[in-house]
Design a protein around this motif. Structure first.
Motif, PDB file in Angstrom:
ATOM      1  N   GLN A  89       0.817  -1.211   0.000  1.00 11.79           N
ATOM      2  CA  GLN A  89       0.000   0.000   0.000  1.00 11.79           C
ATOM      3  C   GLN A  89       0.857   1.270   0.000  1.00 11.79           C
ATOM      4  OE1 GLN A  89      -2.583  -0.390   3.383  1.00 11.79           O
ATOM      5  NE2 GLN A  89      -3.603  -2.187   2.553  1.00 11.79           N
ATOM      6  N   GLY A  90       2.173   1.102   0.065  1.00 11.13           N
ATOM      7  CA  GLY A  90       3.072   2.246  -0.019  1.00 11.13           C
ATOM      8  C   GLY A  90       3.570   2.778   1.312  1.00 11.13           C
ATOM      9  N   TYR A  91       3.252   2.102   2.408  1.00  9.89           N
ATOM     10  CA  TYR A  91       3.739   2.540   3.718  1.00  9.89           C
ATOM     11  C   TYR A  91       5.251   2.375   3.789  1.00  9.89           C
ATOM     12  CZ  TYR A  91      -0.953   2.613   5.807  1.00  9.89           C
ATOM     13  OH  TYR A  91      -2.247   2.887   6.111  1.00  9.89           O
ATOM     14  N   ARG A  92       5.911   3.326   4.397  1.00  8.01           N
ATOM     15  CA  ARG A  92       7.344   3.232   4.640  1.00  8.01           C
ATOM     16  C   ARG A  92       7.569   2.512   5.963  1.00  8.01           C
ATOM     17  NH1 ARG A  92       9.480   3.168   0.319  1.00  8.01           N
ATOM     18  NH2 ARG A  92      11.476   3.703   1.201  1.00  8.01           N
ATOM     19  N   GLN A  93       8.804   2.132   6.204  1.00  4.38           N
ATOM     20  CA  GLN A  93       9.155   1.359   7.391  1.00  4.38           C
ATOM     21  C   GLN A  93       8.724   2.051   8.683  1.00  4.38           C
ATOM     22  OE1 GLN A  93      12.984  -0.559   7.155  1.00  4.38           O
ATOM     23  NE2 GLN A  93      13.368  -0.062   9.307  1.00  4.38           N
ATOM     24  N   THR A  94       8.983   3.338   8.789  1.00  5.16           N
ATOM     25  CA  THR A  94       8.632   4.084  10.002  1.00  5.16           C
ATOM     26  C   THR A  94       7.126   4.104  10.217  1.00  5.16           C
ATOM     27  OG1 THR A  94      10.586   5.467   9.736  1.00  5.16           O
ATOM     28  CG2 THR A  94       8.873   6.299  11.192  1.00  5.16           C
ATOM     29  N   ALA A  95       6.363   4.301   9.156  1.00  4.71           N
ATOM     30  CA  ALA A  95       4.904   4.326   9.265  1.00  4.71           C
ATOM     31  C   ALA A  95       4.357   2.966   9.677  1.00  4.71           C
ATOM     32  CB  ALA A  95       4.287   4.771   7.943  1.00  4.71           C
ATOM     33  N   ILE A  96       4.963   1.896   9.151  1.00  8.38           N
ATOM     34  CA  ILE A  96       4.541   0.545   9.535  1.00  8.38           C
ATOM     35  C   ILE A  96       4.809   0.335  11.023  1.00  8.38           C
ATOM     36  CG2 ILE A  96       4.982  -1.924   9.221  1.00  8.38           C
ATOM     37  CD1 ILE A  96       5.658  -1.242   6.251  1.00  8.38           C
ATOM     38  N   ALA A  97       5.989   0.738  11.465  1.00 10.49           N
ATOM     39  CA  ALA A  97       6.350   0.585  12.873  1.00 10.49           C
ATOM     40  C   ALA A  97       5.373   1.332  13.778  1.00 10.49           C
ATOM     41  CB  ALA A  97       7.777   1.076  13.107  1.00 10.49           C
ATOM     42  N   LEU A  98       5.062   2.561  13.423  1.00 10.02           N
ATOM     43  CA  LEU A  98       4.129   3.346  14.235  1.00 10.02           C
ATOM     44  C   LEU A  98       2.735   2.733  14.242  1.00 10.02           C
ATOM     45  CD1 LEU A  98       5.151   6.980  13.238  1.00 10.02           C
ATOM     46  CD2 LEU A  98       5.436   5.901  15.483  1.00 10.02           C
ATOM     47  N   ALA A  99       2.265   2.311  13.082  1.00  8.61           N
ATOM     48  CA  ALA A  99       0.914   1.745  12.982  1.00  8.61           C
ATOM     49  C   ALA A  99       0.781   0.435  13.745  1.00  8.61           C
ATOM     50  CB  ALA A  99       0.554   1.519  11.512  1.00  8.61           C
ATOM     51  N   MET A 100       1.849  -0.347  13.774  1.00  4.33           N
ATOM     52  CA  MET A 100       1.789  -1.656  14.420  1.00  4.33           C
ATOM     53  C   MET A 100       2.273  -1.632  15.866  1.00  4.33           C
ATOM     54  SD  MET A 100       2.857  -4.230  11.323  1.00  4.33           S
ATOM     55  CE  MET A 100       2.314  -5.684  12.235  1.00  4.33           C
ATOM     56  N   GLY A 101       2.894  -0.522  16.266  1.00  2.00           N
ATOM     57  CA  GLY A 101       3.376  -0.413  17.642  1.00  2.00           C
ATOM     58  C   GLY A 101       4.695  -1.123  17.898  1.00  2.00           C
ATOM     59  N   TYR A 102       5.509  -1.239  16.867  1.00  2.00           N
ATOM     60  CA  TYR A 102       6.811  -1.885  16.993  1.00  2.00           C
ATOM     61  C   TYR A 102       7.905  -0.896  16.617  1.00  2.00           C
ATOM     62  CZ  TYR A 102       4.314  -6.330  17.247  1.00  2.00           C
ATOM     63  OH  TYR A 102       3.488  -7.351  17.626  1.00  2.00           O
ATOM     64  N   SER A 103       9.148  -1.300  16.825  1.00  2.00           N
ATOM     65  CA  SER A 103      10.286  -0.447  16.474  1.00  2.00           C
ATOM     66  C   SER A 103      10.616  -0.585  14.987  1.00  2.00           C
ATOM     67  CB  SER A 103      11.514  -0.843  17.297  1.00  2.00           C
ATOM     68  OG  SER A 103      11.987  -2.122  16.893  1.00  2.00           O
ATOM     69  N   ASN A 104      11.369   0.389  14.487  1.00  2.00           N
ATOM     70  CA  ASN A 104      11.847   0.304  13.107  1.00  2.00           C
ATOM     71  C   ASN A 104      12.691  -0.956  12.903  1.00  2.00           C
ATOM     72  OD1 ASN A 104      10.699   2.608  11.962  1.00  2.00           O
ATOM     73  ND2 ASN A 104      12.361   3.902  12.683  1.00  2.00           N
ATOM     74  N   GLY A 105      13.478  -1.288  13.904  1.00  2.00           N
ATOM     75  CA  GLY A 105      14.319  -2.482  13.825  1.00  2.00           C
ATOM     76  C   GLY A 105      13.505  -3.749  13.672  1.00  2.00           C
ATOM     77  N   TRP A 106      12.375  -3.811  14.376  1.00  2.00           N
ATOM     78  CA  TRP A 106      11.500  -4.985  14.268  1.00  2.00           C
ATOM     79  C   TRP A 106      10.955  -5.088  12.849  1.00  2.00           C
ATOM     80  CZ3 TRP A 106       6.427  -5.871  12.945  1.00  2.00           C
ATOM     81  CH2 TRP A 106       5.920  -7.142  13.231  1.00  2.00           C
ATOM     82  N   VAL A 107      10.512  -3.976  12.287  1.00  2.00           N
ATOM     83  CA  VAL A 107       9.967  -3.978  10.929  1.00  2.00           C
ATOM     84  C   VAL A 107      11.048  -4.393   9.936  1.00  2.00           C
ATOM     85  CG1 VAL A 107       8.921  -2.596   9.094  1.00  2.00           C
ATOM     86  CG2 VAL A 107       8.202  -2.262  11.471  1.00  2.00           C
ATOM     87  N   GLN A 108      12.248  -3.868  10.083  1.00  2.00           N
ATOM     88  CA  GLN A 108      13.353  -4.228   9.193  1.00  2.00           C
ATOM     89  C   GLN A 108      13.633  -5.730   9.272  1.00  2.00           C
ATOM     90  OE1 GLN A 108      17.022  -2.238  10.080  1.00  2.00           O
ATOM     91  NE2 GLN A 108      17.888  -2.694   8.088  1.00  2.00           N
TER      92      GLN A 108
END
Length: 69
Positions: free
Chosen positions: A19-38
């Motif tokens: 859907q075009g979400y960036r890593q930071t936006a995914i982290a914020l939306a899911m309540g996790y850290s950027n590192g977790w998303v990566q």
């Protein structure tokens, strides 16, 4: 492997990437850290045999078309 074989959280990450979400936006939306998303993205890429976000988004789009039929 198909998206159905991923965990629910990994499928959610994959769909958000498509859907075009960036890593930071995914982290914020899911309540996790950027590192977790990566970390999850690396795992998703490996499991699905894709190399980048564009290939992942294309795979998600193909899966959506397949399911819609």
């Amino acid at each position: 492997m198909t998206l159905d074989e991923l965990s629910e959280r990994d499928r959610q990450v994959a769909h958000m990437v498509a859907q075009g979400y960036r890593q930071t936006a995914i982290a914020l939306a899911m309540g996790y850290s950027n590192g977790w998303v990566q970390w999850r993205l690396k795992t998703i890429y490996t499991r699905l045999g894709v190399k980048n976000r564009a290939q992942l988004a294309a795979l998600v789009g193909d899966e959506r078309k397949r399911v819609a039929r």
